[in-house]
Design a protein around this motif. Sequence first.
Motif, mmCIF file in Angstrom:
data_model
loop_
_atom_site.group_PDB
_atom_site.id
_atom_site.type_symbol
_atom_site.label_atom_id
_atom_site.label_comp_id
_atom_site.label_asym_id
_atom_site.label_seq_id
_atom_site.Cartn_x
_atom_site.Cartn_y
_atom_site.Cartn_z
ATOM 1 N N ILE A 127 0.823 -1.152 0.017
ATOM 2 C CA ILE A 127 -0.140 -0.012 -0.333
ATOM 3 C C ILE A 127 0.798 1.212 -0.017
ATOM 4 C CG2 ILE A 127 -0.234 -0.108 2.484
ATOM 5 C CD1 ILE A 127 -2.869 1.035 2.074
ATOM 6 N N THR A 128 0.674 2.207 -0.924
ATOM 7 C CA THR A 128 1.413 3.471 -0.953
ATOM 8 C C THR A 128 0.405 4.569 -1.015
ATOM 9 O OG1 THR A 128 1.228 3.508 -3.354
ATOM 10 C CG2 THR A 128 2.988 2.159 -2.305
ATOM 11 N N LYS A 129 0.871 6.036 -1.109
ATOM 12 C CA LYS A 129 -0.005 7.176 -1.382
ATOM 13 C C LYS A 129 -0.263 7.063 -2.742
ATOM 14 C CE LYS A 129 1.585 10.555 1.804
ATOM 15 N NZ LYS A 129 1.980 12.005 1.925
ATOM 16 N N LYS A 180 0.980 7.791 5.683
ATOM 17 C CA LYS A 180 0.156 9.007 5.439
ATOM 18 C C LYS A 180 1.010 10.362 5.557
ATOM 19 C CE LYS A 180 -4.342 9.330 6.477
ATOM 20 N NZ LYS A 180 -5.307 9.043 7.325
ATOM 21 N N ASN A 181 1.825 10.108 6.894
ATOM 22 C CA ASN A 181 2.525 11.338 7.115
ATOM 23 C C ASN A 181 3.876 11.445 5.987
ATOM 24 O OD1 ASN A 181 0.933 12.239 9.023
ATOM 25 N ND2 ASN A 181 1.921 11.129 10.629
ATOM 26 N N LYS A 199 -11.281 1.239 2.478
ATOM 27 C CA LYS A 199 -12.894 1.493 2.201
ATOM 28 C C LYS A 199 -13.530 2.049 3.494
ATOM 29 C CE LYS A 199 -16.933 -1.397 1.835
ATOM 30 N NZ LYS A 199 -17.533 -2.984 1.886
ATOM 31 N N THR A 200 -13.286 1.751 4.576
ATOM 32 C CA THR A 200 -14.008 2.308 5.656
ATOM 33 C C THR A 200 -13.530 3.714 6.098
ATOM 34 O OG1 THR A 200 -12.013 1.405 7.279
ATOM 35 C CG2 THR A 200 -14.448 0.181 6.918
ATOM 36 N N GLU A 205 -6.194 8.893 0.047
ATOM 37 C CA GLU A 205 -4.542 9.401 -0.019
ATOM 38 C C GLU A 205 -4.034 8.104 -0.321
ATOM 39 O OE1 GLU A 205 -3.121 11.739 3.148
ATOM 40 O OE2 GLU A 205 -5.093 11.589 3.984
ATOM 41 N N LEU A 206 -4.603 6.694 -0.048
ATOM 42 C CA LEU A 206 -3.794 5.460 0.024
ATOM 43 C C LEU A 206 -4.483 4.621 -1.204
ATOM 44 C CD1 LEU A 206 -3.116 4.849 3.454
ATOM 45 C CD2 LEU A 206 -1.785 6.057 2.026
#
Length: 259
Positions: A127-129, A180-181, A199-200, A205-206
């Motif tokens: 998972i990335t930005k 995220k930071n 999803k939730t 951003e990701l």
Amino acid sequence: MKKLILIISLLMLALAVVGCGGGEKKAADGKAAVKVLKIGTNPDFAPFEFQDEKTKDYAGFDMDLIKALAKQAGYEAKVTSLAFDGLLPALMAGNIDVAISGMTITKERAEKVLFTDPYYKSGLSIITKTSNTAINNLKDLEGKKIAVQIGTSSAMAAKKIANANVREFNNVSDVYMELKNGGVDAAINDLPVNQYYIKTANNKELKIVGSILEAEDYGIALDKKNTEVQKKLNAALAELKKNGEYDKIYEKWFGKQIK
């Protein structure tokens, strides 16, 4: 003296009421004893285990499943929150009877503890930005900064990547926050957990990139001596799959199961 002997005898009897499946307590009718199954989990791995913000109860696929398994096997479930890397030590110390926390069955873990039959097949994902276009597969992670949860199969996989700077965190939420930071370039985590988070949180951003890194089987861990409970939970799991209860729990959290 007789009273003293009687008191000592009663205390010894009370201390003896401890078994493989945890302690015992009287049923509502006062006639039968119900074994308490002491369950350890790290409730920071939605949708498998998390703490409901409103009720503060432990919820998720694993929580619904272990409660159903305990009931089927004749136990009363009692859940305790622990750090993920503290689950196996707690098992081996006898502080809990079983651990269920999206735990992958690995050779290294199986040398220390027992596992039930697999109850869920998962896989790791990257998972990335969303703005990151440089990382699209496993090869692209070489030499990059990667966030993972400590003590997990994700951490093991990340450490095999050439020249990767692997940063380990106690909780999955900290992994996502670091990503995220901008503290890391990517994170590796279980695919359903990554999907559920995006999803939730309605988080744009990701994003998840690449294919599933490797298939994984989740199992419920027990101390090496706890073969009796292992057999009961395996039998209970087989029954829940047979009578359709497992499918109901699965569909509640993941939708229709693809077989």
